[in-house]
Motif scaffolding. Structure first.
Motif, short mmCIF file in Angstrom:
data_model
loop_
_atom_site.label_atom_id
_atom_site.label_comp_id
_atom_site.label_asym_id
_atom_site.label_seq_id
_atom_site.Cartn_x
_atom_site.Cartn_y
_atom_site.Cartn_z
N CYS A 152 -6.61 4.80 2.12
CA CYS A 152 -6.07 4.70 0.74
C CYS A 152 -6.56 5.31 -0.24
O CYS A 152 -5.80 5.33 -1.55
CB CYS A 152 -6.23 3.12 0.44
N LEU B 138 -3.50 -0.15 -4.61
CA LEU B 138 -4.02 -0.61 -3.58
C LEU B 138 -3.23 -1.94 -3.04
O LEU B 138 -3.19 -2.23 -1.59
CB LEU B 138 -5.50 -1.33 -3.88
N TRP C 275 -0.97 -1.35 -0.08
CA TRP C 275 -1.49 -1.02 1.10
C TRP C 275 -1.72 -2.58 1.90
O TRP C 275 -2.22 -2.55 3.37
CB TRP C 275 -2.81 -0.33 1.16
#
Length: 604
Positions: free
Chosen positions: A59, A88, A91
């Motif tokens: 990421c 984040l 993801w």
């Protein structure tokens, strides 16, 4: 003004030292205030350090000061900014060590209290008070959250949550945030006796409990059905609604037929004020996608298996009946494009479908087709991507009206769905066919946009026909628990049947060959003709000697299973297993991905 003396003497040095100490403290405070907490579940297939390193590599986001909470097993850490935290979160769902990571933002006591406006020096008091209130009102045995007469509750009064209008408006969203963090399993909510005139202050209920089934709004002040439209397409599982003791039941407020209007807003509503208003069994049949042919469906995990079919079933129901209602799924950045594939390889063969191929007319589709093998102009390519609800609906209205037999003939369709971690959503691809039932609504725009001479001077009506299609959606989470179609790609082609995924169709339609089968394509001995009455089921003992000597017992069993399920001959069966590393699940996936390109001689 004189600058002489600056930088000299003890005064400046003392000031510098003090300033230096202050700066370090300020830096520490700044870092603390700008660190955003994140929580990670599904990491325990490996160590916490391996998970953190994976996130850093995959990421490109550094999670610092990580730790594991002993009671819950949640992996906690911090990222530098809210932007990084939001990136984040996109993801969430990415695969790590055989599991899907679930990433959320951690609750912040300081920011939470300040947003609530609670003037208590102990910044954790607001969260503690709301947590205590929720736990005292939650009945886990029946999954009921009792939020009736909230203002009269002693815990809420002691916290000062309704001391002003500003704190009152923030109370319920904050309550739902804490409820999310507590991970309450809620099926029913009671909001009776809260003096509610509309749903503006409690709208986040739909985001927190999107699968809510029972809701009581007894003894409030609802007077219009329109007040409930804020929850349209959000509480799609609401089964029972209680509105006793509200002006809306008086029938003198211009509401028309309250039952019908509420059924339009809540598609699964069955019971209203204790009265059964529609057949629940028939409703389930209409709203549930039937899995009649699991071999033609693939879903990455169970959550997607629950989500994707319902989305597709509801989408095509509206596509065939009222496309304007689909616009709620498209935002300003959403895109839709369509292309015509008039040279599908299936049409080269002369079979029963040739009658469809010879009479197919794509006149309604060609003006907006974005087939990149036919359209070379960059300007034209760009113009044929519809962006935003207005442009998308305009293009929708230029396509013929259709009928998809998804609910009655699911065997005519194939679907696969995967997670799309870059956007935190899912990708759904569906293949099948549809019947054109009427010409487009917006013929004027079609004629204006079409190639000169193709439509403008040709008054001949374009014949409607049956066509095959492939459609790919990228669906991402929307506001308040809704869904957004970020990308929508439609490919239309001549009708080509279901041979690509229907094994029985393929075995029936495969022509007999008088050419002797070479040794490399010999079927498994003892297998007999596929589907022949009384044909013995082949086992590993029926495999040729050269196969037995080349592969171990487990590989032989996988091979026999694949040969039976795919109807491939021995040569192609071995090839499929070898290229899939003898993993049965991978064999089925690889076969599904390449089945449309396999030659006929690959089968028995």
């Amino acid at each position: 003004m004189s600058y002489r003396g600056r930088g000299r003497g003890g005064g400046y040095n003392n000031q510098y030292n003090n300033r230096n100490n202050f700066s370090q403290q300020a830096v520490d405070d700044f870092v603390q205030q700008n660190s955003v907490g994140v929580e990670i579940l599904g990491w325990n297939g490996a160590s916490p350090e391996e998970c953190i390193n994976f996130i850093s590599r995959k990421c490109k986001i550094v999670v610092s000061n990580h730790s594991v909470e002993p009671n819950t097993g949640i992996l906690k850490g911090y990222v530098k900014s809210m932007n990084q935290a939001n990136d984040l979160l996109n993801w969430s769902g990415v695969k790590f060590a055989g599991q899907s990571l679930r990433i959320t933002k951690a609750a912040s006591a300081d920011s939470f209290s300040s947003k609530m406006g609670v003037s208590n020096p102990n910044t954790g008091n607001a969260i503690e008070a709301l947590s205590h209130f929720l736990k005292s009102r939650y009945q886990p045995e029946i999954k009921l959250l009792n939020l009736s007469a909230v203002k009269q509750d002693p815990t809420v009064n002691a916290g000062g949550f309704f001391n002003s209008n500003s704190t009152s408006s923030k109370f319920f969203p904050a309550l739902m945030k804490v409820a999310t963090d507590l991970k309450l399993d809620v099926v029913s909510v009671d909001l009776s006796g809260n003096e509610l005139q509309d749903l503006s202050t409690v709208s986040t209920l739909a985001q927190t409990f999107p699968t809510l089934q029972n809701l009581s709004l007894v003894n409030n002040n609802f007077s219009r059905v329109k007040s409930f439209e804020i929850w349209k397409n959000k509480l799609n599982y609401l089964r029972e609604l209680l509105l006793v003791g509200n002006p809306i039941n008086d029938g003198a407020n211009g509401n028309g037929n309250v039952k019908i209007d509420l059924m339009k807003i809540f598609p699964r509503l069955v019971v209203l004020n204790g009265e059964i208003i529609r057949n629940e069994q028939a409703l389930k049949i209409n709203l549930t996608f039937p899995f009649g042919t699991p071999a033609s469906m693939f879903f990455q995990d169970e959550e997607i298996q629950n989500m994707a079919p319902n989305f597709i079933a509801n989408y095509f129901k509206l596509w065939d009946s009222n496309r304007s209602e689909l616009m709620i799924l498209y935002q300003n950045e959403s895109q839709f494009s369509m292309q015509v594939d008039s040279s599908h390889p299936h049409l080269i063969e002369t079979n029963a479908n040739a009658s469809y191929a010879s009479g197919t007319d794509f006149g309604y589709y060609i003006p907006q087709s974005r087939n990149l093998t036919r359209v070379s102009s960059a300007k034209v390519r760009a113009s044929r991507v519809a962006t935003g609800p207005e442009a998308i609906f305009k293009l929708f209205s230029q396509l013929p009206k259709t009928r998809h037999d998804l609910m009655t003939k699911p065997e005519l369709f194939s679907m696969e769905s995967y997670r799309y971690p870059q956007l935190g959503g899912i990708m759904i691809t569906i293949h099948g066919s549809f019947e054109e039932v009427a010409q487009p609504d917006n013929l004027d725009a079609l004629n204006t946009n079409g190639p000169r001479g193709r439509f403008n001077n040709n008054k001949k009506k374009i014949p409607l026909s049956k066509k095959s299609f492939d459609r790919t959606f990228v669906v991402i989470p929307g506001p308040n628990g809704g869904m957004i179609v970020a990308s929508d790609l439609l490919s239309v082609r001549n009708f080509s049947g279901t041979d690509a995924w229907n094994m029985s169709d393929r075995s029936v339609s495969a022509p007999a060959s008088n050419v002797p089968t070479p040794q490399s394509t010999t079927p498994v001995p003892g297998a007999g003709a596929p589907g022949a009455p009384g044909a013995p089921t082949p086992t590993t003992a029926d495999l040729p000697p050269e196969i037995k000597s080349s592969f171990n017992q487990i590989q032989q069993e996988v091979l026999v299973k694949i040969l039976l399920e795919t109807k491939l001959n021995l040569q192609y069966g071995v090839m499929l297993c070898e290229q899939s590393n003898w993993d049965y699940q991978q064999c089925t996936i690889n076969f599904k991905n390449s089945v449309a390109t396999l030659p006929r001689e690959a089968y028995l």
